[in-house]
Design a protein around this motif. Structure first.
Motif, mmCIF file in Angstrom:
data_model
loop_
_atom_site.group_PDB
_atom_site.id
_atom_site.type_symbol
_atom_site.label_atom_id
_atom_site.label_comp_id
_atom_site.label_asym_id
_atom_site.label_seq_id
_atom_site.Cartn_x
_atom_site.Cartn_y
_atom_site.Cartn_z
ATOM 1 N N VAL A 252 5.171 0.420 10.932
ATOM 2 C CA VAL A 252 3.723 0.014 10.497
ATOM 3 C C VAL A 252 4.145 -1.339 11.796
ATOM 4 N N GLU A 253 3.041 -1.512 11.730
ATOM 5 C CA GLU A 253 2.983 -3.138 12.529
ATOM 6 C C GLU A 253 1.859 -4.001 11.291
ATOM 7 N N TYR A 254 2.934 -5.107 11.317
ATOM 8 C CA TYR A 254 2.082 -6.067 9.850
ATOM 9 C C TYR A 254 1.371 -6.939 10.585
ATOM 10 N N VAL A 255 0.022 -7.444 10.758
ATOM 11 C CA VAL A 255 -1.458 -8.017 11.178
ATOM 12 C C VAL A 255 -1.452 -9.559 10.866
ATOM 13 N N PHE A 256 -0.953 -10.924 11.024
ATOM 14 C CA PHE A 256 -1.611 -11.245 9.921
ATOM 15 C C PHE A 256 -3.002 -12.812 11.070
ATOM 16 N N GLN B 11 10.024 -9.920 10.080
ATOM 17 C CA GLN B 11 11.154 -9.583 8.355
ATOM 18 C C GLN B 11 11.523 -11.127 9.182
ATOM 19 N N GLY B 12 11.589 -12.013 8.411
ATOM 20 C CA GLY B 12 11.840 -13.814 8.286
ATOM 21 C C GLY B 12 12.056 -14.671 7.912
ATOM 22 N N GLU B 13 12.415 -15.368 7.522
ATOM 23 C CA GLU B 13 12.351 -16.942 6.308
ATOM 24 C C GLU B 13 11.350 -16.377 5.014
ATOM 25 N N LYS B 14 10.392 -16.517 6.081
ATOM 26 C CA LYS B 14 8.624 -16.131 5.684
ATOM 27 C C LYS B 14 8.177 -14.711 4.477
ATOM 28 N N TYR B 15 8.646 -13.939 5.295
ATOM 29 C CA TYR B 15 7.648 -12.388 5.648
ATOM 30 C C TYR B 15 9.264 -11.791 5.028
ATOM 31 N N LYS B 16 8.682 -11.040 4.031
ATOM 32 C CA LYS B 16 10.157 -10.015 3.585
ATOM 33 C C LYS B 16 9.817 -8.333 4.069
ATOM 34 N N MET B 17 9.792 -7.480 4.089
ATOM 35 C CA MET B 17 8.880 -6.099 4.425
ATOM 36 C C MET B 17 10.159 -5.330 4.441
ATOM 37 N N ASN B 18 9.118 -4.611 3.644
ATOM 38 C CA ASN B 18 9.835 -3.095 3.122
ATOM 39 C C ASN B 18 8.932 -1.370 2.861
ATOM 40 N N PHE B 19 9.423 -0.447 4.154
ATOM 41 C CA PHE B 19 8.568 0.343 4.143
ATOM 42 C C PHE B 19 10.264 1.657 3.732
ATOM 43 N N ASP B 20 8.822 2.100 2.627
ATOM 44 C CA ASP B 20 9.940 3.907 2.392
ATOM 45 C C ASP B 20 8.775 4.561 2.519
ATOM 46 N N LYS B 21 10.072 5.166 3.562
ATOM 47 C CA LYS B 21 8.985 6.650 3.933
ATOM 48 C C LYS B 21 9.179 7.603 3.431
ATOM 49 N N ASN B 22 10.314 7.839 2.542
ATOM 50 C CA ASN B 22 10.075 8.775 1.265
ATOM 51 C C ASN B 22 8.956 8.602 0.396
ATOM 52 N N THR B 23 8.716 7.144 -0.503
ATOM 53 C CA THR B 23 7.075 7.823 -0.777
ATOM 54 C C THR B 23 6.105 7.149 0.080
ATOM 55 N N ILE C 223 5.764 3.923 0.386
ATOM 56 C CA ILE C 223 4.960 2.765 0.304
ATOM 57 C C ILE C 223 5.325 1.518 1.215
ATOM 58 N N ILE C 224 4.409 0.845 1.321
ATOM 59 C CA ILE C 224 4.783 -0.430 2.339
ATOM 60 C C ILE C 224 4.516 -1.894 1.662
ATOM 61 N N GLU C 225 5.355 -2.594 1.336
ATOM 62 C CA GLU C 225 5.173 -4.043 1.376
ATOM 63 C C GLU C 225 5.865 -5.041 2.115
ATOM 64 N N MET C 226 5.276 -6.199 1.370
ATOM 65 C CA MET C 226 5.644 -7.140 2.731
ATOM 66 C C MET C 226 6.081 -7.945 1.404
ATOM 67 N N LEU D 230 1.074 -1.537 0.196
ATOM 68 C CA LEU D 230 0.256 0.095 -0.265
ATOM 69 C C LEU D 230 0.676 1.606 0.273
ATOM 70 N N GLN D 231 1.036 2.309 -0.263
ATOM 71 C CA GLN D 231 1.315 3.723 -0.554
ATOM 72 C C GLN D 231 0.657 4.975 0.127
ATOM 73 N N ALA D 232 1.332 5.411 1.586
ATOM 74 C CA ALA D 232 -0.154 6.607 2.556
ATOM 75 C C ALA D 232 0.898 7.503 1.265
ATOM 76 N N GLU D 233 -0.017 8.628 1.838
ATOM 77 C CA GLU D 233 -0.133 9.857 0.548
ATOM 78 C C GLU D 233 1.037 10.358 1.603
#
Length: 1663
Positions: free
Chosen positions: A1069-1073, A1080-1092, A1094-1097, A1058-1061
């Motif tokens: 950011v907290e990732y909930v399932f 972050q681990g072997e199964k999940y890879k997270m990325n949070f770009d505060k400039n843009t 964009i939050i990715e998993m 998703l992307q925040a304005e």
């Protein structure tokens, strides 16, 4: 009556003892006299004091008999205690008339009564004369004064009796008592002046209950002096708010007056420590004690541990040595008893109170009360006690007010109050210490601090006494211990009541027990309940069992977790003796059940019933923060602070107040002992400084949060502090609003000067005007009215009246207004309404203002339904009034716009009803249209918490200014939906729960200003916008450009993003399932770009365990947001399937693969092209095509160029249906693409083909034929599967023999045979393509139909002519070559209707049938030509001419005769290259294009040539034949012949007319012969049909047979006869003609080899 009334009753206020003063009660208690028939009464006069006693009047006097019971007005109980007084009721004037009798008997009785009373009074005090010598002197002086007064009074009475009838009248109120509004603890005096004779008896009532001053000594004071009667109420409290009535009665009647007293609680600016009003001196046995308290103590400040003394000097006059006053000291209205903490002293002229060791418990309001026998004086002042210096810096203050409650044998509850000072950090809890009385050892009762201000102490020793203290602790350290509690004994409460406690310093209580007896097991305890539950402990209470035996019982307590049945004993070692028990160490939040067992020496009894489940936790909540705090000026060093109490507070202990100098940020406690009210006077402030205040609430659970800080206030005196308070100026503008028979409603305008304080009310006076002379003023209202309108009642009809009005404020009642105009009291009967009143102007701006008014009191004959507003310039003439609104408004306010800046205006209002418009109101004062400097508007604000408020600020406030908020211009005094807050020069109206109920106009007006006001209109649109903003502020969200989404990447990787304005660097950011945090681990890879933003998993793949809800929770400061994506069910399965597919796709694309899978397209030529796009191909990559599992051979239609593989299918049909597959493979792998063109797939393909065909169709055209009218359309390609529907007038055509459809090539036609008028209309052909289809239409009507029909008629006529004309159907060759001597027979078909005429010509000359030439025409169809024996003269051109009315046609042939070459027995037809038939032994050259040499070598035998007839073809015509009319399409032969088998080597096409030309001789096939020439050794007779026999008259059959038998049958042994393949010449009718079976002859020489010989040439010579 004056002559019979004793002198001591001449000026008495009352005739009964209901108004006995405290002096009388004191006298009764002083001398203990048995008689209660007298009392004393005192009143001031310039001549001295009179003392009098009296008894009741009974029919003019009291019997002097000594044995008669003395009447009394004291109400006594059974124990002879005085409980009240009896007020006699006057039953009429007869008693008084007897008392005023002039007879001597009556006077004698009165004198005797007087003597008896005097003797009774004298005997009553005689016994005390010795003890009270000083009293004798006083009494002597009093007696002298009484004697003198008696003489004066008797003289006055004598003169009155001279004309007493004219003097007697009912009581009248010269001055009525006025209503008062006062503050708590102030005094109020109600007074009135009453005239009447006989002198009336005056009784005061409170809410219709008579007031007894003796019931509450010091509360009420009654006085009567010179017809002025007063009631004084001391130290008013809230319960004194009531209606008071004063009643005056005499023999002429009774009259009453009313006044109201309203006591306001804690609102106002006064000092609650002001002393109570001094009571007037009273007569005490002739002595007046006047008490004065001087050298008073003031507000005092002390510190814990110090000694403080309070004292006052008391002056009592006269000073009597033996008579000392009672001195009482009170703290917070509780009497103080001397103790080691409190010591009192009275020296005779000074009262002193010493507090030997100050503690915070000593803080409070101290009151000194000096009580004489009949009066008292009080003085009060506050004492503040500050905390002692802490032993450890930052430690809290000591707790206070430690008390013991619910003491039992081994248990007691200790309570205390929290300190006001926490030392700068929160108090962690409290420690409770105990000490046995008589010792100095302190033991701590709790190991961990408790926050609850209540603690149960267990483990006490029965019979011993204890004291307790409490210490507070915070993170800095421990506080000083509190003052110790009062001693408490550990014993059964019943024993304590029966035996009493021992002295606290001994520590011992003697407890006796009865002798033990035989034990009985006790029963169950009763009524087990949980009386207290906190997070630290739970307290149980129960009652002992009923059957406990004679010995004492003890108890075991058991517990279990709720929901289980596992009971655990709590006190396992020592049973408890008290029916109370405290349980500690329970798990907070858990639920428990409890039960109790009794035990004694006989054993342990059954358990009690368990309690309900109890959850461990604090049941008492900390109170909420107090509300608005309002400071008010009081003195130069004090401020009165008021606040709104905590809402829903339980077990509230009180409040702590703190102050702070503005800007210092340092807070000091104003009180160290909680106060229970919502008002407190904060002393010890610095004059001239500005302070702010805040308040906290306290209960046992803890201390609340601080309230909001108050507005700043400067400390200075309220009165004289720069504000002049005076009585208001008089009102003005009195006018009448309504008038009825006995009342008038008045209205007036507010005074121009209100005296610096708010006007509290108005008083109205009225007077009659008779003959132009005004009368005496009378009060119209005894209570002040707050409105500027009042109804004056009890007027006289048709009388003239004048009125005046006075205004009142806190400084007093102002001077009255000027008398009004004279108004006549007569009932209004006009139909229109009266004038509106009380016009006010607000919100004055340079071009607008708001006018307010009140409805008219007089409505007229109907209700008011609208108002008109008039306006004019202030200086304009009366005629310049003009209307503001053309349409009446139903509101009582209006905003008037379009004013001219700087102009002054006046306004008036008129009301209307159905009858019309009424009288105009009084005009307003001139108002200048100008916006004053500093004018502000209401501002709408939404704070960070989403609270919507209306804010107004006024810069020119004064100390008395108030903000008045209104909705729709109606003041909101206690709004339920809004909260009003004012702080300094700002005020706000806060919406509690904004909704549509809050829509309206909100205005704010500031009093004591130059008209500061503003308004705001809350519309529905504005409310929606505010609610939206409020929600955004209350629940701020991080705006998102995109919600949480999922996408698949290469190799089937899953990306959630998703992307925040906008988000700051502090964003998280907290990732909930499925409600579980993931990281972050072997199964999940997270990325949070505060400039843009964009939050990715990322996830490599999806498994079954990954089904659920994924949530990204964002937080950036206070703002939050979250976005969820639900992946369950089919959605998850689809995504998982797609992910797996993408992963496989990636692996697939590593080798040759399909970029686009196998599909198809249909070309405009209706070719189906299968194609697919491939990629990553190499040279050695192979592409293979398969259909239904069988490989398709690569041919010129298989193409691969530019990555596209194609396969074309032309003229597709059902045989092309199947499953097509393409396989790509090389050393890297293979890929397969399949296309299913079966069933539905093939159907969809064909629908596309049909669509192309349909789109290629031409418009429908009309063609006329001989049968009728034909409609047709051409398509580019026709397929047999194409479904076509013909429509006529939008209805499907049902085909019949007359209407048919068909296809010829690419033409689709509809044939309408023999069209009629019904066939006109719109025709359409519809092509079905599986979708909407395509329709071509044509209109067959009007001129189009007429033209087509005419053409049809023409073609039909031509066809009939062509079909019926005479014609030679066939059978004649072009050239016939024959040997001499041979017989020639030719036969042809003749057709025509009517039957044509047949003529044979030779060389253009007509022939006649004879023996040489036999000419026959049989059955009208068959014409035969026979030459019996050919000779050379027969050579030539022969013609047959047929003719009927429709036409003529001829047929020609040439006959060539050759020499006779011998009789070989075989006659052959030989055709040359030109088509001539040669008959002879020579070997002929084949001349038929379709003839092939025979491979069969068999000798042929000449046979007789038998001419036969066959149907004639429709189109081919011999070259030598002249055609006049078209040949009929169908010709039916009359002589059918069985069909002959077609040779295998002859194609069917060679039999059709299209395969022959006009210049080629035609040889008839035996299956369908037209002419036959044969030379046979055995002639075969011709067998005609019966019809033919009848028609054949030219030659006998026997002759012909004889001729044929004469034919030489010579076998051609030397020659090889080659049979020529006959060519079938048939007609379209395809009807065979039966011929005799030919014979087959064999040649002597072998024939050339051929494939097959026609049966006609392969006949054997049976001979």
């Amino acid at each position: 009556m004056s002559g019979s009334i004793p002198f001591y009753q001449k000026h008495h206020r009352h005739y009964d003892r209901g108004y006995r003063s405290r002096e009388t009660e004191s006298a009764i208690s002083q001398y203990q006299q048995n008689s209660s028939s007298y009392s004393s009464q005192s009143s001031k006069s310039t001549k001295g004091i009179r003392a009098a006693t009296y008894t009741s009047l009974e029919e003019g006097g009291i019997s002097p008999l000594p044995k008669r019971a003395k009447p009394t007005y004291l109400a006594m109980d059974k124990e002879n205690q005085i409980i009240g007084y009896v007020v006699p009721i006057f039953r009429g004037s007869r008693e008084f008339e007897s008392g005023l009798s002039d007879t001597e008997e009556a006077r004698a009785k009165e004198s005797a009564g007087y003597l008896a009373r005097r003797d009774l009074f004298t005997s009553g005090v005689e016994s005390e004369r010795i003890e009270h010598k000083s009293r004798r002197t006083v009494m002597r002086e009093s007696a002298e004064r009484i004697s003198l007064s008696k003489r004066i009074h008797e003289n006055e009475e004598y003169h009155k009796r001279l004309n007493e009838d004219s003097l007697m009248h009912t009581p009248e109120f010269v001055t009525k008592p006025r209503s008062h509004t006062v503050w708590e603890k102030q005094c109020v005096r109600l007074h009135c002046t009453i005239s009447g004779w006989p002198e009336p008896r005056v009784v005061w009532y409170k809410n219709n209950v008579s007031i007894d001053p003796m019931s509450k000594p010091g509360k009420y004071k009654l006085e009567s002096s010179y017809n002025v009667h007063s009631l004084e109420i001391n130290r008013c409290d809230f319960d004194d708010t009531a209606q008071y009535r004063v009643s005056a009665m005499n023999s002429k009647g009774e009259n009453s007056a009313f006044a109201s007293v309203v006591v306001k609680r804690f609102k106002g600016e006064f000092d609650e420590s002001l002393p109570s009003p001094r009571l007037p001196p009273c007569l005490e046995y002739g002595v007046t004690f006047e008490t004065h308290i001087v050298e008073k103590f003031g507000v005092s400040f002390g510190r814990e541990g110090e000694t403080l003394s309070l004292g006052c000097s008391v002056i009592i006059y006269p000073s009597l040595q033996r008579f000392q006053p009672e001195i009482e000291w009170y703290r917070d209205d509780k009497l103080l008893v001397p103790s080691k903490w409190v010591q009192t002293h009275w020296s005779g002229d000074r009262a002193t109170l010493t507090l030997t060791h100050l503690n915070k418990e000593d803080e409070g309001l101290y009151t000194l009360r000096v009580i004489t026998k009949s009066s008292f004086e009080t003085h009060s002042a506050y004492v503040f006690v500050r905390d002692a210096d802490a032993e450890v810096a930052g430690a809290p203050g000591a707790p206070l007010d430690v008390r013991c409650q619910d003491a039992n044998k081994d248990y007691v509850i200790v309570t205390w109050k929290q300190p006001a000072v926490d030392g700068g950090s929160a108090i962690l809890g409290y420690f409770v210490d105990r000490c046995e009385v008589g010792t100095t050892h302190w033991a701590q009762c709790n190991d961990t601090p408790v926050k609850f201000a209540r603690f149960p102490v267990t483990g006490l020793v029965e019979g011993r006494s204890y004291v307790f203290r409490v210490r507070a602790v915070n993170k800095a350290g421990m506080s000083h211990p509190s003052r110790v509690s009062e001693p408490v004994a550990a014993m059964d409460p019943a024993d304590r009541t029966r035996k009493g406690a021992s002295a606290p310093w001994t520590g011992q209580i003697i407890v006796t027990e009865e002798e033990p007896v035989e034990g009985v097991v006790p029963g169950r305890p009763r009524d087990l309940t949980v009386i207290e539950a906190t997070k630290n402990y739970v307290v149980l209470s129960w009652k002992p069992p009923g059957d406990k035996g004679h010995e004492g019982v003890m108890y075991y307590v058991e517990k279990c977790v709720s929901g289980t049945d596992s009971w655990q004993r709590v006190n396992t070692e020592i049973p408890v003796k008290s029916p109370r028990f405290a349980l500690f160490d329970l798990a907070e939040g858990k639920s428990y059940c409890f039960r109790v067992r009794c035990c004694n020496s006989a054993g342990v009894g059954e358990p009690s019933d368990p309690t309900e489940a109890t959850t461990v936790g604090d049941k008492l909540d900390i109170p909420s923060a107090p509300g608005r705090v309002v400071p008010t000026r009081n003195t130069d060093t004090s401020v009165v602070v008021s606040w709104e109490g905590s809402r829903d507070a339980k077990e509230l202990v009180g409040y702590y107040i703190e102050d702070s100098i503005v800007g210092s940020n340092s807070w000091e406690p104003c009180n160290n002992k909680p106060v229970k009210g919502t008002r407190f006077v904060c002393h010890g402030l610095t004059t001239g400084e500005s302070y702010i205040f805040r308040v906290r609430a306290v209960n046992a659970a803890g201390i609340s949060e601080f309230s909001q800080e108050s507005e700043a206030i400067e400390v200075k005196a309220a009165i004289g502090g720069g504000i002049l308070h005076a009585s208001p100026a008089p009102p003005y503008g009195i006018n009448v609003l309504e008038c009825v028979r006995d009342s008038m409603v008045l209205a007036w305008k507010q005074p121009t000067f209100i005296g610096g304080a708010d006007i509290t009310g108005y008083f109205v006076d009225y007077r009659e005007v008779i003959g132009g002379v005004p009368g005496k003023w009378h009060e119209a209202n005894i209570r002040s009215v707050s409105e500027r309108a009042y109804r004056v009642s009890e007027l006289k009809e048709n009388m003239l009246y004048q009125f005046q009005v006075r205004a009142a404020n806190m400084a007093g009642v102002g001077i009255p207004s000027l008398p009004s105009e004279t108004f006549k009291c007569e009932e209004w009967t006009i139909a229109v309404p009266g004038p509106p009143h009380d016009l006010q102007v607000q919100e004055v701006r340079k071009n607008s203002l708001v006018l307010l008014w009140k409805p008219p009191v007089y409505q007229g004959r109907d209700v008011v339904n609208g108002y008109y507003i008039d306006i004019k310039e202030a200086e304009a003439e009366f005629e310049m009034w003009r209307g503001v609104n053309e349409k009446a408004t139903n509101k009582t306010f209006m905003k008037i716009k379009d004013l001219k800046e700087g102009e002054s205006y006046v306004f008036r209002v008129r009301a209307q009803n159905k009858a019309g418009v009424g009288k105009a109101s009084e005009p307003t004062e001139p108002v200048e249209a100008v916006t004053k400097p500093g004018t502000a508007e209401i501002v709408v604000n939404v704070d960070d918490d989403g609270v919507i408020s209306l804010n107004f600020e006024c810069s020119n406030l004064n100390a008395d200014s108030k903000f008045v908020w209104s909705k729709n211009y109606v003041e909101m005094t206690e709004p339920e939906r809004m909260t009003l807050e004012t702080k300094g020069s700002k005020s706000k109206a806060i919406f509690n729960t904004p909704s549509e109920d809050d829509l309206g106009i909100y205005s704010c007006f500031v009093t004591h200003t130059d008209g500061a006001s503003a308004s705001y209109t809350l519309s529905e649109e504005a409310l929606k916008e505010l609610l939206k903003v409020s929600h955004d502020h209350k629940f701020p969200i991080i705006p998102l450009k995109t919600e949480l989404a999922v996408e698949l990447l290469e190799k089937g990787r899953v990306r959630f993003w998703l992307q925040a304005e906008k988000i700051s660097a502090n964003g998280k950011v907290e990732y909930v399932f499925n409600d579980n945090m993931i990281s972050q681990g072997e199964k999940y890879k997270m990325n949070f770009d505060k400039n843009t933003g964009i939050i990715e998993m990322f996830m490599e793949s999806l498994g079954k365990e990954d089904e659920g809800t994924f949530t990204f929770q964002l937080q950036d400061g206070k703002a939050t947001n979250q976005s969820s994506l639900v992946l369950i069910g089919d959605v998850f399965k689809q995504l998982q399937k797609e992910s797996e597919f993408q992963r496989k796709e990636w692996h697939r694309k590593q080798g040759p693969h399909f970029v686009e899978y196998l599909g198809y397209e249909v070309t405009p030529e209706c070719c189906v092209r299968l194609k697919c796009k491939v990629g990553n191909m190499k040279k050695d990559s192979v592409a293979l095509w398969y259909k239904d599992g069988r490989e398709v051979k690569v041919n010129e239609k298989l193409d691969f160029s530019e990555g596209v593989l194609t396969l074309e299918i032309t003229q597709i049909s059902k045989k092309d249906a199947g499953i097509y597959e393409v396989v790509l493979k090389d050393d890297r792998g293979k890929d397969t693409s399949t296309l299913n063109l079966t069933d539905q797939g093939f159907k969809e393909l064909m629908n596309q083909v049909f669509s192309v065909i349909a789109n290629s169709s031409t418009p429908l055209k009309i063609q006329s034929t001989e049968e009728g009218i034909r409609l047709y359309s051409f398509v580019s390609y026709y397929n047999d599967e194409l479904h076509v529907t013909w429509h006529h007038k939008d209805a499907a055509i049902a085909f019949t023999e007359r209407i048919k459809s068909g296809v010829v090539g690419e033409q689709l036609w509809l044939q309408i045979s023999e069209p009629t008028e019904k066939d006109k209309g719109k025709y359409a052909i519809e092509f079905f393509d599986g979708k909407g289809g395509l329709r071509r239409t044509v209109e067959l009507a009007g001129q189009a139909f007429d033209d087509a029909y005419a053409e049809f008629q023409r073609l039909k006529a031509a066809a009939i002519a062509e079909r019926n004309r005479a014609r030679v159907a066939g059978g004649l060759p072009d050239v016939v070559t024959i040997q001499e001597g041979k017989a020639l027979n030719l036969t042809c078909n003749i057709s025509g209707d009517p039957v044509p005429e047949v003529t044979w010509l030779k060389n253009e000359r007509e022939m006649v049938s004879d023996d040489h030439y036999i000419l026959k025409f049989e059955s009208g169809k068959f014409a035969s030509f026979t030459i019996t024996s050919v000779n050379t003269s027969d050579s030539g051109k022969y013609s047959i001419l047929v003719k009927n009315k429709y036409g003529t046609e001829s047929g020609d042939f040439t006959l060539k005769t050759i020499e006779n070459m011998g009789d070989f027995g075989v006659v052959s037809y030989l055709a040359d290259a030109d088509g001539n038939v040669n008959i002879g032994p020579a070997t002929p050259v084949p001349t038929c294009r379709s003839t092939k040499p025979s491979t069969k070598s068999t000798p042929t035998t000449p046979t007789t040539v038998t001419p036969t007839q066959t149907p004639t073809p429709a189109n081919p015509t011999p070259q030598n034949k002249t055609t006049v009319t078209p040949t009929p399409e169908n010709q039916t032969p009359s002589t059918p012949t069985p069909p002959t088998k077609i040779p295998d080597n002859q194609s069917p096409g060679s039999l059709t007319p299209q395969n022959q030309t006009s210049d080629t001789p035609i040889l008839q096939h035996p299956a369908n012969p037209t002419s036959s020439i044969s030379n046979t050794s055995t002639p075969q007779p011709f067998t005609p049909t019966p019809g033919e026999k009848s028609e054949n008259n030219s030659m006998d059959d026997k002759k012909i047979t004889a001729m044929l038998e004469d034919t030489v049958n010579v076998g051609l042994s030397a020659l090889e006869a080659e049979a020529v393949e006959p060519i079938n010449h048939t007609d379209h009718g395809d009807v065979p003609v039966s011929t005799p079976a030919p014979e087959t002859t064999s040649s002597s020489e072998p024939e050339p080899k051929r494939e097959e010989t026609p049966p006609a040439l392969e006949t054997a010579n049976e001979d």
